[in-house]
Design a protein around this motif. Structure first.
Motif, PDB file in Angstrom:
ATOM      1  N   ARG A  58       0.560  12.039  -0.858  1.00 24.81           N
ATOM      2  CA  ARG A  58       1.482  11.545   0.173  1.00 24.81           C
ATOM      3  C   ARG A  58       2.867  12.166   0.016  1.00 24.81           C
ATOM      4  O   ARG A  58       3.881  11.519   0.220  1.00 24.81           O
ATOM      5  CB  ARG A  58       1.567  10.017   0.097  1.00 24.81           C
TER       6      ARG A  58
ATOM      7  N   PHE B 190       0.608   2.587  -4.582  1.00 27.84           N
ATOM      8  CA  PHE B 190       0.024   1.248  -4.475  1.00 27.84           C
ATOM      9  C   PHE B 190      -1.487   1.262  -4.636  1.00 27.84           C
ATOM     10  O   PHE B 190      -2.111   0.225  -4.773  1.00 27.84           O
ATOM     11  CB  PHE B 190       0.379   0.627  -3.124  1.00 27.84           C
ATOM     12  N   ASP B 191      -2.089   2.453  -4.602  1.00 31.77           N
ATOM     13  CA  ASP B 191      -3.548   2.506  -4.556  1.00 31.77           C
ATOM     14  C   ASP B 191      -4.154   3.093  -5.830  1.00 31.77           C
ATOM     15  O   ASP B 191      -5.311   3.457  -5.839  1.00 31.77           O
ATOM     16  CB  ASP B 191      -3.980   3.341  -3.353  1.00 31.77           C
ATOM     17  N   LYS B 192      -3.342   3.191  -6.887  1.00 33.72           N
ATOM     18  CA  LYS B 192      -3.900   3.761  -8.116  1.00 33.72           C
ATOM     19  C   LYS B 192      -5.043   2.909  -8.646  1.00 33.72           C
ATOM     20  O   LYS B 192      -5.050   1.694  -8.499  1.00 33.72           O
ATOM     21  CB  LYS B 192      -2.795   3.865  -9.186  1.00 33.72           C
TER      22      LYS B 192
ATOM     23  N   PHE C 236       1.073  -8.810   3.037  1.00 31.95           N
ATOM     24  CA  PHE C 236       1.028  -7.350   3.156  1.00 31.95           C
ATOM     25  C   PHE C 236       0.398  -6.737   1.907  1.00 31.95           C
ATOM     26  O   PHE C 236      -0.399  -5.801   1.989  1.00 31.95           O
ATOM     27  CB  PHE C 236       2.432  -6.781   3.380  1.00 31.95           C
ATOM     28  N   GLN C 237       0.762  -7.283   0.767  1.00 27.87           N
ATOM     29  CA  GLN C 237       0.200  -6.741  -0.470  1.00 27.87           C
ATOM     30  C   GLN C 237      -1.303  -6.979  -0.539  1.00 27.87           C
ATOM     31  O   GLN C 237      -2.068  -6.077  -0.855  1.00 27.87           O
ATOM     32  CB  GLN C 237       0.889  -7.393  -1.679  1.00 27.87           C
ATOM     33  N   LYS C 238      -1.724  -8.200  -0.240  1.00 24.19           N
ATOM     34  CA  LYS C 238      -3.145  -8.539  -0.323  1.00 24.19           C
ATOM     35  C   LYS C 238      -3.972  -7.644   0.594  1.00 24.19           C
ATOM     36  O   LYS C 238      -5.051  -7.195   0.232  1.00 24.19           O
ATOM     37  CB  LYS C 238      -3.361  -9.999   0.086  1.00 24.19           C
TER      38      LYS C 238
ATOM     39  N   GLY D 125      -2.510   0.216  -9.309  1.00 23.60           N
ATOM     40  CA  GLY D 125      -1.960   0.119  -7.959  1.00 23.60           C
ATOM     41  C   GLY D 125      -1.514  -1.299  -7.649  1.00 23.60           C
ATOM     42  O   GLY D 125      -0.448  -1.524  -7.079  1.00 23.60           O
ATOM     43  N   TRP D 126      -2.315  -2.246  -8.040  1.00 27.23           N
ATOM     44  CA  TRP D 126      -1.962  -3.644  -7.796  1.00 27.23           C
ATOM     45  C   TRP D 126      -0.697  -4.011  -8.564  1.00 27.23           C
ATOM     46  O   TRP D 126       0.190  -4.687  -8.051  1.00 27.23           O
ATOM     47  CB  TRP D 126      -3.116  -4.548  -8.203  1.00 27.23           C
TER      48      TRP D 126
ATOM     49  N   SER E 245       2.280  -2.540  -6.806  1.00 23.85           N
ATOM     50  CA  SER E 245       2.701  -3.257  -5.602  1.00 23.85           C
ATOM     51  C   SER E 245       3.257  -4.629  -5.955  1.00 23.85           C
ATOM     52  O   SER E 245       4.104  -5.167  -5.238  1.00 23.85           O
ATOM     53  CB  SER E 245       1.565  -3.351  -4.576  1.00 23.85           C
TER      54      SER E 245
ATOM     55  N   TYR F  11      11.410  -1.131  -2.231  1.00 21.63           N
ATOM     56  CA  TYR F  11      10.079  -1.753  -2.173  1.00 21.63           C
ATOM     57  C   TYR F  11       9.012  -0.698  -1.906  1.00 21.63           C
ATOM     58  O   TYR F  11       7.995  -0.623  -2.602  1.00 21.63           O
ATOM     59  CB  TYR F  11      10.092  -2.811  -1.070  1.00 21.63           C
TER      60      TYR F  11
ATOM     61  N   TRP G 222      -3.889   0.194   3.765  1.00 19.17           N
ATOM     62  CA  TRP G 222      -2.872   1.198   4.124  1.00 19.17           C
ATOM     63  C   TRP G 222      -3.405   2.606   3.865  1.00 19.17           C
ATOM     64  O   TRP G 222      -3.108   3.552   4.573  1.00 19.17           O
ATOM     65  CB  TRP G 222      -1.596   0.957   3.311  1.00 19.17           C
ATOM     66  N   LYS G 223      -4.200   2.724   2.812  1.00 17.13           N
ATOM     67  CA  LYS G 223      -4.763   4.038   2.482  1.00 17.13           C
ATOM     68  C   LYS G 223      -5.870   4.409   3.474  1.00 17.13           C
ATOM     69  O   LYS G 223      -5.972   5.560   3.891  1.00 17.13           O
ATOM     70  CB  LYS G 223      -5.317   4.002   1.059  1.00 17.13           C
TER      71      LYS G 223
ATOM     72  N   ARG H 244       6.861  -6.032  -4.842  1.00 19.74           N
ATOM     73  CA  ARG H 244       7.098  -7.326  -4.200  1.00 19.74           C
ATOM     74  C   ARG H 244       8.113  -8.140  -5.000  1.00 19.74           C
ATOM     75  O   ARG H 244       8.999  -8.788  -4.442  1.00 19.74           O
ATOM     76  CB  ARG H 244       5.778  -8.088  -4.090  1.00 19.74           C
TER      77      ARG H 244
ATOM     78  N   PHE I   3      -2.895  -4.768   2.527  1.00 19.36           N
ATOM     79  CA  PHE I   3      -2.641  -3.336   2.706  1.00 19.36           C
ATOM     80  C   PHE I   3      -2.455  -2.573   1.402  1.00 19.36           C
ATOM     81  O   PHE I   3      -2.654  -1.375   1.372  1.00 19.36           O
ATOM     82  CB  PHE I   3      -1.416  -3.136   3.588  1.00 19.36           C
ATOM     83  N   MET I   4      -2.021  -3.259   0.345  1.00 17.34           N
ATOM     84  CA  MET I   4      -1.748  -2.530  -0.884  1.00 17.34           C
ATOM     85  C   MET I   4      -2.852  -2.782  -1.901  1.00 17.34           C
ATOM     86  O   MET I   4      -3.839  -3.439  -1.620  1.00 17.34           O
ATOM     87  CB  MET I   4      -0.371  -2.919  -1.418  1.00 17.34           C
ATOM     88  N   GLY I   5      -2.688  -2.240  -3.082  1.00 17.68           N
ATOM     89  CA  GLY I   5      -3.732  -2.317  -4.094  1.00 17.68           C
ATOM     90  C   GLY I   5      -4.746  -1.204  -3.870  1.00 17.68           C
ATOM     91  O   GLY I   5      -4.662  -0.434  -2.914  1.00 17.68           O
ATOM     92  N   GLU I   6      -5.698  -1.154  -4.791  1.00 23.70           N
ATOM     93  CA  GLU I   6      -6.693  -0.094  -4.728  1.00 23.70           C
ATOM     94  C   GLU I   6      -7.643  -0.338  -3.562  1.00 23.70           C
ATOM     95  O   GLU I   6      -7.999  -1.472  -3.264  1.00 23.70           O
ATOM     96  CB  GLU I   6      -7.465  -0.099  -6.046  1.00 23.70           C
TER      97      GLU I   6
ATOM     98  N   LEU J 183       3.469  -2.715   8.850  1.00 16.23           N
ATOM     99  CA  LEU J 183       4.638  -2.949   8.015  1.00 16.23           C
ATOM    100  C   LEU J 183       5.860  -3.238   8.887  1.00 16.23           C
ATOM    101  O   LEU J 183       6.630  -4.159   8.603  1.00 16.23           O
ATOM    102  CB  LEU J 183       4.896  -1.740   7.123  1.00 16.23           C
TER     103      LEU J 183
END
Lengths: 535, 819
Positions: free
Chosen positions: B121, B167-169, A451-453, B174-175, B178, B160, A386-387, B182, A455-458, A397
């Motif tokens: 953002r 989400f990207d920290k 979506f999390q796996k 970030g994980w 997120s 959500y 996503w980033k 969820r 698009f999200m996370g670092e 999404l």
């Protein structure tokens, strides 16, 4: 009876437009010199088909339940077989869906690596158009034999699309797809021959009219041992494999994972609906009594499919496989709706066929776009996309939410009406709905996991950091899907209006047997009370 | 004046425009513009809500149903009369919610301009905040359960998106964010399952999902009273309400049920007879609001009533509801409906058993915690139950369950809050606890008190969250300043939300401190702050319910209230009093005006909002009627709600209970001061004094471990769920069904059959055609074993030829007919 004419009808025109493009590509264009022309001819043809099919919709009078834009010509008169096409509320939306999905599938193929690598683009686009022709034929055919011919033709181009342009195990998947569907089709062929010979005609409207008037009867004197049950099953198993209804789904993950992106899009978008459409078109009107008798059993399979498909989906590591299994879950809802045997259920079911085509078709397109960039479908390879691609993430999404049935988007409307129907259905009822509604929770579980796996996370993997943004062609593929998602979600009325009268007709045809079943059930309760009283 | 309700679509539409602008062009507009467009949308929406309020006060609180423009109905299936429209409702309940959502929302938007400054953002944040307003306002203005559900799920989505906003920290944060997002969505979906089942039941019981049809009267008692009063005032000018007007009415909907199906047409102010019937009546009573045409719903046929009206009539008739082969009495059906809806409420309003998502939701930016996870979204469950008060009132079994769930949640969450270190986590558990108070209020039938507490809580909890945001900001900046001065040795692991890292902030951040103190006192229920009045009303109603359940609930809530005062004062001591315990706290400084102004305004309301609903005859508590006199009468708010909430009633003041609760709260504060005051709030080994004390060690540890609730869920639900999923996917579906059954059994079967049919040692019966078919099958089956593309080519050409042949055959008859 619909007004039958042998003159060229608009539906025939729509049907044969893809064939014009197909022949043009085969005859006039050469693989090496005309690659661009081949692509644009295919796209142009499919767009023309889409526009003309919209005319079909505009010209369709939704207040009349029967067939419209009918054309009937003798084919094999001695056997009672004719070229008999037309549209009604059951098929019209699916025809539009087909002509809507095809240009997107074709346009999405323009930038696909595997086509460049393996070549034979001429054959590829020709097959696409042939497939469109066959699918339209399935939706339009009103003659059992003609229907069967189209049904079988759909297999051929799909077989090659998977077999030639698929992933590593493409031949295995293609053959499995072909054999599996074939096995079901043979049963259906036998049933078709029996029905046609008994009735003396293969024309569906004629046979249904005969059944309604009592001129034709398939005896139904027991759930397991009667003629009507066997015939019902002959058709139903063929359709169930195509859907695929649990436990006939084993070909689906292979076919989906191995197929090229456009193949998956068409497979999920349209081909699976041939099965559910077939149930509404043939099983219910031809074998109403058997349909009522089998409804609870089928509904149980559908509900198992809803939950099982979702659960299995959640445990996948390959994003394409995850989406593939989600189809098992989604189409479980469709089958459940159909076998609610009331207006809500069937209308919801048909609308959900369209919705699933749009949402899951969209998901496969998105997965394809990721695959083109990273050449992997393993979810572990992604994270934080996503980033890297904000617009892509946002659009994904929306499609994900549509697929998990967020209200205001298309998936919810279908699901809600289906569940509403099954709740109030006198052959199913609240308990069925209770379990099916659990699928709504599970849909969120696997979709959001995906979506999390992805698009999200670092955004921690180097390969993902500089992914190219969406190309305008990719955007052009996704925008119509997003528009459709919102349109159906916010204003589904035109869609319901289109099918209302036709669905009602089917419901009427089944209704007497539903009432009969209801009375028997009541009787059993009464008897039970009486025997209890005697004791 | 009478056209004002037509503005209600704007309440939703304005934030929608704000959201679209920020989504599409936010990046180009820059921070200032993006922030002010978002906030401006919220403020405009608030102004529209305020106009709606003036309409209501000027029209004897007559409710109105409005069809928004551009949207032509929604779910409608003609042949079976399924009709679920996009339709909004302006009544005192919805306007109350609108004012809270947009009012508190506006302040939080403005605050966020300061708080989110510099975020990459930034525009997207405001787009999401606006989107939240859109859905929340759909939720509260909708006139049917399905629109409520649209808003319900929509706010869940925004929650959500905003929990997972960062989400990207880096470093797995970030994980974690997120994951929290969820978790929130999935637990809410479990609640939605209940909502959906409830909605299905409602539909098949009542044949509609509309709360009230246009023209229907929600509270007949109120209407009768009103008309009697107005008739008295106007003397003979006002005709008897019933019958006579019916014939000459200028309005289609209410008078003529036949015209019902049409309310998807252009927006018409259908509900309020008094106003629209004016042309005829105008001359007679030129001053003052017109007299409503009907005092009750007797003129409306049963099948033209909305859910609640019909429920009441079915109860009167003792109707049976038929589901397929099962037939249930209406009372039982109501219990089922309300229980399913309750499941939805436990999800959205974070009650036992689904509350565990809310503490994790604090991963979102603090303005989000304030707006969504404290003031507005989480109260949706309470709103839903108050909206359905007719159903809950008539389902006694459910009401008891609701009361017990609410009270247990209030108690458990209040207890857990004592053992938390994270400043926001304490507030999160506090929110759960306070929501428990509201839910319990619904359970004991105190719908007015539930709404009252909802409103006051929105003010003081938003205040506390924003205050905690200001604290976090201050400490973070302090930390920033320090680590720039020094080496980076103690860096990165520093947690600016951990109260152990704070202390002594009252001098560094005086405005934040003072406002936070106001919020704390309000939350603790100290006289005369807002929380005192609203909490006391719930306690009084529990007492007045005069049932065993009511007393149990009362006891639990009183203890929970004492916990509340204790953990809040613990927080005050840890954060603001004593000496700074870290350099970051030492260097913390006050926040910017954009963040402080909302605090001040909210503090003002946290102090005063309670006066709007002071009870009558409260002796010294209202300074012998002085507050009533000052704020326009006793129970003004409950009276305001009554026209739309049929069972909202003002309970009599219970001086004894108020005194006990107040003494307990003060006692808890004093106790907390003894334990944590005088710089003892964190012990030398960085833990809680209660942990050090052997007598309280167990109790505190259990609270600190959050009663092992999450761990239990993880072990009993999550792990088995994953294990079953893996088993189904990999063992059952793949190894067994896909590989073994299909590949081995079926595949071999095909091969064997093919070999048999195509073997040269033919049985002789099979002729050439079947033989060829056999070969085909054999070859196809061969594909399962070996893949040889050479075959594919020949096969391709064969099949292609076949296809062409079929097409030619298909075309032939047409050529014939053409000639």
């Amino acid at each position: 009876m619909p007004e039958v004419s042998s003159a060229l009808s608009l539906s025939t025109v729509v049907l044969f437009i893809p064939i014009v493009g197909f022949l043009a590509i085969l005859v006039f264009l050469r693989e090496e010199q005309h690659t661009e022309q081949i692509k644009w001819t295919a796209l142009g043809t499919s767009l023309v088909a889409f526009v003309v099919s919209l005319l079909l919709w505009i010209g369709y009078d939704a207040s009349v339940p029967g067939l419209q834009m009918v054309q009937r010509n003798d084919w094999l008169p001695s056997a009672g077989i004719s070229f008999y096409v037309g549209v009604d509320g059951l098929s019209l939306l699916l025809i539009i869906l087909t002509t809507f999905i095809m240009p997107l599938a074709i346009l999405s193929s323009f930038r696909v690596h595997v086509l460049e690598e393996r070549g034979r683009q001429k054959l590829y686009y020709a097959f696409m158009l042939l497939l469109e022709f066959a699918m339209l034929g399935v939706f339009m055919a009103q003659d059992l034999f003609l229907f069967y011919v189209f049904w079988e033709i759909t297999l051929v181009p799909m077989y090659f699309l998977i077999g030639i342009w698929g992933a590593e195990q493409r031949m295995y998947a293609a053959v499995k797809f072909f054999l599996y569907t074939m096995a079901g089709s043979i049963l259906m062929l036998l049933a078709i021959l029996y029905v046609g010979i008994q009735a003396g005609t293969f024309s569906l409207p004629d046979i249904v009219a005969g059944i309604q008037s009592g001129a034709i009867a398939f005896p139904m004197d027991g759930v397991l041992s009667s003629t009507q049950s066997f015939l019902f099953l002959g058709f139903f198993i063929a359709f169930a494999i195509k859907v695929p209804l649990w436990p006939f789904h084993s070909w689906l993950p292979d076919a989906h994972v191995q197929a090229p992106t456009a193949g998956s899009v068409i497979l999920a978008g349209v081909l699976l609906k041939l099965g559910t459409y077939g149930i509404v078109r043939f099983c219910l009107p031809l074998f109403p009594e058997a349909s009522v008798a089998w409804a609870p059993y089928v509904a149980v399979l559908a509900i198992i499919g809803i939950i099982y498909g979702a659960w299995v989906s959640y445990a996948q590591k390959d994003v394409k496989k995850l989406v593939a299994y989600s189809s098992v879950s989604h189409l479980g809802f469709v089958v459940l709706g159909i076998f609610a045997l009331n207006a809500q259920g069937i209308q919801g079911g048909i609308l959900q066929m369209v919705n699933h085509g749009i949402s899951t078709g969209g998901l496969f397109l998105l997965v394809g776009m990721l695959y083109e960039r990273r050449h992997t479908k393993a979810m572990d390879a992604f994270g934080g996309i996503w980033k890297a691609m904000p617009l892509f993430g946002g659009l994904s999404l929306i499609v994900v939410l549509s697929s998990m049935g967020l209200p205001g988007l298309n998936g919810f409307v279908g699901e809600f009406v289906i569940l509403l129907g099954s709740f109030g259905s006198s052959v199913l009822g609240p308990l069925f709905t209770l379990f099916a509604t659990l699928g709504v929770i599970l849909a969120a579980v696997y979709m959001l996991y995906m979506f999390q796996k992805v698009f999200m996370g670092e955004l921690d993997k180097e390969e993902n950091k500089n992914l190219p943004q969406l190309h305008w062609q990719e955007l052009a593929v996704l925008i119509p899907i997003i528009i459709a998602i919102f349109w159906i979600g916010l204003q589904p009325r035109p869609f319901f209006d289109t099918m209302d009268a036709s669905v009602n007709q089917v419901v009427e045809q089944v209704h007497p047997y539903v009432v009969q079943a209801e009375n028997t059930a009541m009787l059993t309760v009464d008897e039970f009370v009486q025997t209890a009283a005697v004791r | 004046m009478e056209n004002l309700p037509q503005l209600v679509p704007l309440v939703v539409f304005i934030p929608l425009v704000g959201m679209i602008i920020n989504l599409l062009w936010g990046a180009r507009l820059g921070e200032q513009w993006a922030g002010w467009i978002g906030s401006g949308a919220a403020i405009l929406s608030f102004l529209v809500s305020f106009l709606l309020l003036t309409y209501l006060t000027g029209s004897n609180y007559q409710s109105v149903v409005v069809n928004p423009p551009f949207l032509d109905g929604w779910l409608s299936i003609g042949s079976i009369n399924l009709e679920i429209p996009w339709q909004q409702r302006v009544d005192t309940l919805s306007v109350t919610m609108m004012l809270v959502v947009t009012g508190v929302g506006s302040l939080i938007h403005i605050y966020a301009i300061g708080y989110m400054h510099g975020d990459e953002r930034f525009p997207r944040f405001f787009a999401f905040l606006n989107m939240f307003l859109v859905f929340m306002l759909i939720l509260v203005t909708g006139n049917n359960f399905l629109m409520m559900f649209v808003g319900w799920e929509g706010v869940g989505l925004c929650s959500y998106l905003l929990i997972g906003f960062w989400f990207d920290k880096a470093k797995g944060v970030g994980w974690k964010n997120s994951l929290a997002a969820r978790k929130a969505m999935i637990l809410n979906r479990i609640g939605d399952f209940g909502m959906l089942m409830g909605i299905f039941l409602i539909f098949w019981t009542f044949g509609t999902l509309d709360y009230y049809k246009p023209g229907e009267i929600a509270n007949v008692e109120y209407q009768e009273h009103l008309v009697a009063q107005l008739t008295g005032e106007h003397g003979e000018a006002a005709a008897p309400a019933e019958g006579e007007h019916g014939a000459t009415t200028t309005e289609g909907e209410a008078a003529a049920p036949a015209a019902e199906g049409e309310h998807t047409e252009a927006p018409v102010a259908e509900g309020e007879h008094g106003e629209a019937a004016a042309p005829a009546a105008e001359g007679e009573h030129a001053v003052g609001p017109a007299i409503p045409e009907y005092v009750n719903n007797d003129h409306i046929a049963t099948d033209q009533l909305g859910v609640f009206g019909k429920a009441q009539r079915m109860l009167e008739d003792g109707a049976e509801v038929n589901f397929g082969v099962v037939s249930l009495p209406i009372e039982t059906v109501l219990v089922l409906i309300t229980l399913f809806l309750l499941l939805g409420a436990t999800g959205k309003s974070a009650q036992i058993p689904l509350f565990v998502w809310l503490p994790d939701a604090m991963a979102g930016p603090t303005p989000v915690s304030a707006l969504i996870h404290a003031a507005t979204m989480v109260t949706a469950g309470v709103y839903m139950m108050v909206r359905s008060n007719v159903l809950y009132h008539n389902a006694e079994t459910t009401s008891l369950v609701v009361a017990l769930i609410g009270a247990t949640t209030a108690l458990a969450a209040g207890y857990i809050a004592i053992g938390q270190w994270d400043i926001k986590r304490v507030l999160a558990y506090s929110t759960i606890s306070q929501l428990g108070f509201m839910v319990a209020a619904v359970g004991i039938g105190a719908y007015g008190a539930a709404m009252f507490h909802l409103v006051t809580h929105a003010f003081f909890k938003a205040l506390l969250f924003l205050g905690s945001g200001s604290v976090i900001h201050g400490v973070e900046h302090g930390h920033h300043d320090v680590s720039h001065g020094h080496d980076h040795h103690h860096d990165h692991d520093f947690d600016p939300q951990d109260m152990r890292n704070m202390g002594g902030l009252r001098n560094k951040m005086p405005i934040t401190f003072l406002t936070y103190l106001v919020g704390t006192l309000a939350l603790a229920g100290i006289w005369p702050f807002a929380g005192f009045w609203s909490k006391d009303e719930i306690l009084a109603d529990a007492w007045l319910s005069n049932t065993a359940g009511g007393y149990v609930v009362l006891a639990m809530l009183v203890i929970a209230a004492a916990f509340t005062a204790f953990y809040m004062w613990r927080q005050i001591e840890m954060v603001f009093f004593g000496k700074p315990r870290t350099e970051a706290a030492e260097h913390a400084h006050e926040s910017t005006p954009a963040m402080l102004w909302p605090l001040v305004i909210l503090a003002f309301f946290a102090l005063l909002a309670g006066f709007y609903n002071v009870p009558a005859n409260a002796g010294p508590f209202t300074i012998f009627g002085f507050f009533e006199w000052l704020f326009g009468g006793a129970h003004s708010f409950t009276v305001f709600l009554e026209p739309s909430v049929a069972y909202a009633h003002a309970g009599e003041f219970q001086g004894g209970i108020a005194a006990v609760a107040l003494i307990l709260a003060l006692g808890a504060i004093l106790l907390a001061r003894r334990v944590y005051g005088d710089n003892k709030s964190v012990t030398a080994d960085n833990t809680d004094p209660l942990y050090v004390n052997p007598a309280t060690r167990q109790i505190w540890s259990l609270a600190n471990a959050r009663l092992y609730w999450d761990e239990t869920y993880n072990r009993l639900l999550e792990q088995p769920f994953n294990a079953i999923g893996n088993f189904l996917a990999h063992t059952l579906d793949w190894t067994f069904w896909h590989d073994y059954v299909h590949e081995k059994v079926v595949g071999r079967g095909f091969n064997a059959l093919g070999d048999l049919l195509s073997s040269p040692v033919d049985l002789g019966i099979i002729d050439g055609i079947v033989n060829g078919l056999g070969r085909l099958v054999s070859w196809l089956a061969g594909g399962l074993r070996r893949i040889q593309t050479g075959y594919v080519r020949t096969y391709a050409i064969t099949l292609l030829l076949g296809v062409v042949l079929v097409i030619i055959i298909l075309l032939l008859p047409m050529l014939q007919s053409g000639s």
